[in-house]
Design an enzyme around this catalytic site. Structure first.
Site, short mmCIF file in Angstrom:
data_model
loop_
_atom_site.label_atom_id
_atom_site.label_comp_id
_atom_site.label_asym_id
_atom_site.label_seq_id
_atom_site.Cartn_x
_atom_site.Cartn_y
_atom_site.Cartn_z
N ALA A 174 0.83 -1.21 0.00
CA ALA A 174 0.00 0.00 0.00
C ALA A 174 0.86 1.26 0.00
O ALA A 174 0.49 2.28 0.53
CB ALA A 174 -0.91 0.00 1.22
N ARG A 186 -32.71 11.26 16.21
CA ARG A 186 -31.28 11.44 16.51
C ARG A 186 -30.83 10.43 17.56
O ARG A 186 -31.65 9.67 18.10
CB ARG A 186 -31.05 12.88 16.94
CG ARG A 186 -31.21 13.85 15.76
CD ARG A 186 -31.12 15.29 16.20
NE ARG A 186 -29.94 15.52 17.03
CZ ARG A 186 -29.81 16.53 17.88
NH1 ARG A 186 -30.81 17.41 18.02
NH2 ARG A 186 -28.73 16.67 18.60
N LYS A 231 -4.44 7.00 -1.48
CA LYS A 231 -5.44 6.19 -2.19
C LYS A 231 -6.14 5.18 -1.29
O LYS A 231 -7.37 5.04 -1.34
CB LYS A 231 -4.77 5.48 -3.36
CG LYS A 231 -5.70 4.55 -4.11
CD LYS A 231 -5.20 4.20 -5.49
CE LYS A 231 -4.02 3.29 -5.47
NZ LYS A 231 -3.63 2.89 -6.85
N ALA A 242 -49.18 19.78 17.67
CA ALA A 242 -48.30 20.38 16.66
C ALA A 242 -47.52 21.54 17.25
O ALA A 242 -48.03 22.31 18.05
CB ALA A 242 -49.13 20.85 15.48
N TYR A 247 -40.15 19.47 18.48
CA TYR A 247 -38.83 19.04 18.96
C TYR A 247 -38.96 18.39 20.34
O TYR A 247 -39.44 19.03 21.29
CB TYR A 247 -37.85 20.21 19.05
CG TYR A 247 -36.55 19.79 19.72
CD1 TYR A 247 -35.74 18.82 19.13
CD2 TYR A 247 -36.16 20.31 20.95
CE1 TYR A 247 -34.58 18.38 19.74
CE2 TYR A 247 -34.99 19.87 21.57
CZ TYR A 247 -34.21 18.90 20.96
OH TYR A 247 -33.07 18.47 21.57
N ASN A 296 -34.92 22.10 26.31
CA ASN A 296 -34.07 21.24 27.14
C ASN A 296 -32.74 21.89 27.50
O ASN A 296 -32.01 21.37 28.32
CB ASN A 296 -33.82 19.90 26.44
CG ASN A 296 -33.18 20.08 25.07
OD1 ASN A 296 -33.39 21.10 24.41
ND2 ASN A 296 -32.41 19.11 24.65
N TYR A 297 -32.44 23.03 26.90
CA TYR A 297 -31.10 23.61 27.04
C TYR A 297 -31.22 25.04 27.56
O TYR A 297 -31.92 25.87 26.98
CB TYR A 297 -30.44 23.59 25.65
CG TYR A 297 -29.00 24.03 25.62
CD1 TYR A 297 -28.06 23.49 26.48
CD2 TYR A 297 -28.57 24.96 24.68
CE1 TYR A 297 -26.74 23.87 26.42
CE2 TYR A 297 -27.25 25.37 24.61
CZ TYR A 297 -26.32 24.82 25.49
OH TYR A 297 -25.02 25.20 25.44
N GLY A 352 2.17 2.77 -2.80
CA GLY A 352 2.11 3.56 -4.04
C GLY A 352 1.48 4.92 -3.81
O GLY A 352 0.72 5.12 -2.88
N ARG A 384 -3.11 9.07 -9.78
CA ARG A 384 -4.29 9.29 -10.62
C ARG A 384 -5.58 9.54 -9.82
O ARG A 384 -6.61 9.89 -10.39
CB ARG A 384 -4.48 8.11 -11.58
CG ARG A 384 -3.54 8.20 -12.78
CD ARG A 384 -3.66 6.99 -13.67
NE ARG A 384 -2.98 5.83 -13.09
CZ ARG A 384 -3.11 4.58 -13.54
NH1 ARG A 384 -3.95 4.32 -14.53
NH2 ARG A 384 -2.45 3.60 -12.97
C1 UD1 Z 1 1.69 -5.00 -10.88
C2 UD1 Z 1 2.37 -6.28 -11.38
C3 UD1 Z 1 1.67 -6.74 -12.66
C4 UD1 Z 1 0.20 -6.96 -12.40
C5 UD1 Z 1 -0.42 -5.69 -11.81
C6 UD1 Z 1 -1.83 -5.96 -11.37
C7 UD1 Z 1 4.71 -6.09 -10.74
C8 UD1 Z 1 6.08 -5.77 -11.19
N1 UD1 Z 1 3.76 -6.01 -11.65
O1 UD1 Z 1 1.92 -4.02 -11.88
O2 UD1 Z 1 2.25 -7.93 -13.12
O3 UD1 Z 1 -0.46 -7.31 -13.61
O4 UD1 Z 1 0.32 -5.26 -10.65
O5 UD1 Z 1 -2.42 -4.75 -10.97
O6 UD1 Z 1 4.51 -6.45 -9.60
N2 UD1 Z 1 3.58 -0.79 -4.53
C9 UD1 Z 1 4.27 -0.56 -3.35
N3 UD1 Z 1 5.57 -0.21 -3.41
C10 UD1 Z 1 6.24 -0.06 -4.59
C11 UD1 Z 1 5.51 -0.28 -5.79
C12 UD1 Z 1 4.20 -0.65 -5.72
O7 UD1 Z 1 3.72 -0.68 -2.27
O8 UD1 Z 1 7.42 0.28 -4.56
C13 UD1 Z 1 2.18 -1.17 -4.46
C14 UD1 Z 1 1.28 -0.11 -5.06
O9 UD1 Z 1 0.75 0.74 -4.04
C15 UD1 Z 1 0.18 -0.91 -5.71
C16 UD1 Z 1 0.80 -2.27 -5.99
O10 UD1 Z 1 1.99 -2.33 -5.24
O11 UD1 Z 1 -0.88 -1.12 -4.80
C17 UD1 Z 1 1.07 -2.49 -7.46
O12 UD1 Z 1 2.01 -1.54 -7.88
P1 UD1 Z 1 1.96 -0.92 -9.32
O13 UD1 Z 1 3.14 -0.06 -9.50
O14 UD1 Z 1 0.64 -0.35 -9.59
O15 UD1 Z 1 2.18 -2.22 -10.20
P2 UD1 Z 1 1.68 -2.43 -11.65
O16 UD1 Z 1 2.61 -1.73 -12.58
O17 UD1 Z 1 0.25 -2.16 -11.77
#
Ligand code: UD1
Ligand code: CA
Length: 453
Positions: free
Chosen positions: A9, A328, A22, A375, A361, A381-382, A11, A15
C-alpha cells in the site's frame, strides 16, 4: 497453518488526484485498505503486515485500530522491494500471501486455495483487454514459467490475455531467498516481485495459476472512475444478497449499504435508501423513498415514510415514522408510536401508542404511553449551559404550540392548554395552561397606506 499476509500500500496513487492517500478512499463507506485487511483476517491470521509509504502518517493514524504491523517503504523501488521490507520479521516456516491495499474486493474464496496449497501460487484472471498488466507465460505442463510486464513484453507476449493479478502465495524462506536476488534491469528500473516466479520455476518449483472468479474481485483502483465502478458492483452484490434474504427492493440499483443490513422476511425498501453502520430490520418493515438509516434497530411491521433520517436509535414494532422526520441518537420508540412530519426526537423515550405528529422538537424527554403531543410543541431542554429533562406521564395531552421548559414534569392524564409556556410541574388529570387572557380592542383600526406625495 501459519500464514503471514503482506499488503502492499505504498504507491502514490497519483491518478486519484487527491490529498488523501489512495488506500484511505472509501468503498461502501470503508477505507479500501480496511477491506483488504478484513479479507486477510477472514483467512484466520493475525499476522498482517502493511507496507506503506506515501502519506504514511495519515494512513497509520487513521487506521490505527486495524492492529496490523506497519512497515515503511521509503523510497518505493517496486513491488519486489516493497515485499522485501516486510520479510525480515516473518518466520521462515510461514507461508506468505501478498495482497494489495488498492484491490478492495478480493474474495476469500479466491485466495483460500492459494493459501492452502504448498506450492507457489499466482492468482490470475483473463481480461478482454490486458493492456498494462503483467502477462502469464505458461510451460507445456500448464505451470507458470514467468511473468512478463506489459512494458517489457514483446508483440507475441502482449497477445496473451491471462494476466497477473499480483496476488501470490509462497513459502517465506523461498521468498526471502528469491527477493534477495531481484534486480531492476527492466524498462521501469524497478525491483519486480513478478521476477520471483521465474526464479521459482528455475529452482524446480511448479508454479500454479489459480483463476479468480471474477475480474472485479481482483480489480485495482487507480482513479475515481474505477472506484465508482467497483462501488456500483459492490452495492449491487449487497442488494442481491438482501433480496435473497427476503427483502423486496423496488430498484436494486438504487440502494446503498455502507455497513451491514440484516432483515427479517418481507421487508419492502423503496428507492434511494442509504444504510450506514449496523442496521437491523424486523419482519415486514416498509421503508419509503429517500431515507437514511444509520446504526438503527427497527421492529416488525414498522413503516418509515419518505425522507427521514434515523441515527443510533431504536424503533418498536408497528411504529410509523415520517414523512420528513428525524430521529437522533438515543431516540427509543416503543411499539405503535406515530412520529410525523418535521418532528425531531433526540435522547428521548416514547412509550407505546403515543403520537408526536407535527412540527415538534422532543429532546431529553421521557414520554409515557398514550400521550398526544400537539403540533409545534418544543421541549426547551437547554438553558444555554446545561441540558435538562422533561417527563410526560401516560395519557397526557399536550396542546399545540406548547413550550415545556425543562426540568419539568407533566403528570399522567394532564392536559396542557394550547400555546402554553410550562415552567413548573403540571399536576396529573388537571388542565394547566399559561396564556395571556384573550382581548378584543374595539377601537382598533388597521393602518392604511399613505398616499405617495
Ligand atoms: C503489478 C504487477 C503486474 C500486475 C499488476 C496488477 C509487478 C512488477 N507487476 O503491476 O504484473 O499485472 O500489478 O495490478 O509487480 N507498490 C508498493 N511499493 C512499490 C511499488 C508498488 O507498495 O514500490 C504497491 C502499489 O501501491 C500498488 C501495488 O503495489 O498497490 C502495485 O504496484 P503498481 O506499481 O501499480 O504495479 P503495476 O505496474 O500495476
Ligand atoms: Ca496498478
Amino acid at each position: 497453518m501459519d500464514l503471514s499476509v503482506v499488503i502492499l500500500a505504498a504507491g502514490k496513487g497519483t491518478r486519484m488526484r487527491s490529498a488523501l492517500p489512495k488506500v484511505l478512499h472509501e468503498l461502501a463507506g470503508k477505507p479500501l485498505l480496511e477491506h483488504v485487511v478484513d479479507a486477510a483476517r477472514q483467512l484466520g491470521t493475525d499476522d498482517i503486515h502493511v507496507v506503506y509509504g506515501h502519506g504514511g502518517e495519515q494512513v497509520t493514524e487513521q487506521l490505527a485500530d486495524l492492529s496490523v504491523h506497519w512497515v515503511l517503504q521509503e523510497p518505493q523501488l517496486g513491488t519486489g522491494h516493497a515485499v522485501a521490507q516486510a520479510l525480515p520479521t516473518i518466520d521462515d516456516a510461514r507461508r506468505v500471501l501478498v495482497l494489495y491495499g488498492d484491490v478492495p474486493m478480493i474474495a476469500v474464496a479466491d485466495i483460500a486455495p492459494l493459501v492452502a496449497s504448498e506450492e507457489v501460487g499466482v492468482l490470475t484472471v483473463k481480461l478482454a483487454d490486458p493492456t498494462g498488466y503483467g502477462r502469464i507465460i505458461r510451460n507445456q505442463d500448464g505451470s507458470i514459467a514467468r511473468i512478463v510486464e506489459h512494458k517489457d513484453a514483446d508483440q507475441a507476449e502482449r497477445m496473451i490475455t491471462e494476466i497477473n493479478t499480483g496476488i501470490i502465495a509462497v513459502g517465506a524462506a523461498d521468498l526471502k531467498r528469491w527477493v534477495a536476488n531481484l534486480d531492476n534491469r527492466n524498462v521501469q528500473g524497478e525491483f519486480y516481485l513478478t521476477d520471483v516466479i521465474e526464479m521459482a520455476s528455475r529452482d524446480g518449483h511448479a508454479v500454479r495459476a489459480h483463476r479468480a472468479s471474477s475480474e472485479f474481485d481482483v480489480a485495482g483502483v487507480n482513479d475515481r472512475v474505477q472506484l465508482a465502478k467497483l462501488e456500483r458492483i459492490y452495492q449491487r452484490r449487497q442488494a442481491d444478497a438482501l433480496m435473497r434474504d427476503g427483502a423486496t427492493l423496488r430498484d436494486p440499483d438504487r440502494i446503498d449499504i455502507r455497513g451491514s443490513v440484516a432483515c427479517g422476511e418481507d421487508c419492502d425498501i423503496d428507492v434511494n435508501v442509504v444504510f450506514e453502520g449496523r442496521v437491523k430490520l424486523g419482519k415486514n418493515v416498509r421503508i419509503g423513498p429517500n431515507n437514511v438509516l444509520r446504526n438503527v434497530v427497527i421492529g416488525d411491521g414498522v413503516e418509515i415514510l419518505a425522507n427521514c433520517v434515523l441515527e443510533d436509535c431504536e424503533v418498536g414494532a408497528q411504529t410509523r415514522i415520517g414523512p420528513f422526520a428525524r430521529l437522533r441518537p438515543e431516540a427509543v420508540l416503543a411499539d405503535h408510536v406515530h412520529i410525523g412530519n418535521f418532528v425531531e426526537i433526540k435522547k428521548s423515550t416514547v412509550a407505546s401508542g403515543s403520537k408526536v405528529n407535527h412540527l415538534t422538537y422532543i429532546g431529553d424527554t421521557t414520554i409515557g404511553s398514550g400521550v398526544n403531543v400537539g403540533a409545534g410543541t418544543i421541549t426547551c431542554n437547554y438553558d444555554g449551559a446545561n441540558k435538562h429533562r422533561t417527563v410526560i406521564g401516560d395519557n397526557a395531552f399536550i396542546g399545540s404550540c406548547t413550550q415545556l421548559v425543562a426540568p419539568v414534569e407533566v403528570g399522567a392524564g394532564a392536559t396542557i392548554g394550547a400555546g402554553s409556556t410550562i415552567v413548573r410541574n403540571a399536576p396529573p388529570e388537571k388542565l394547566t395552561l399559561s396564556r395571556a387572557k384573550q382581548v378584543t380592542i374595539e377601537a382598533w383600526k388597521r393602518p392604511i397606506k399613505k398616499p405617495k406625495s
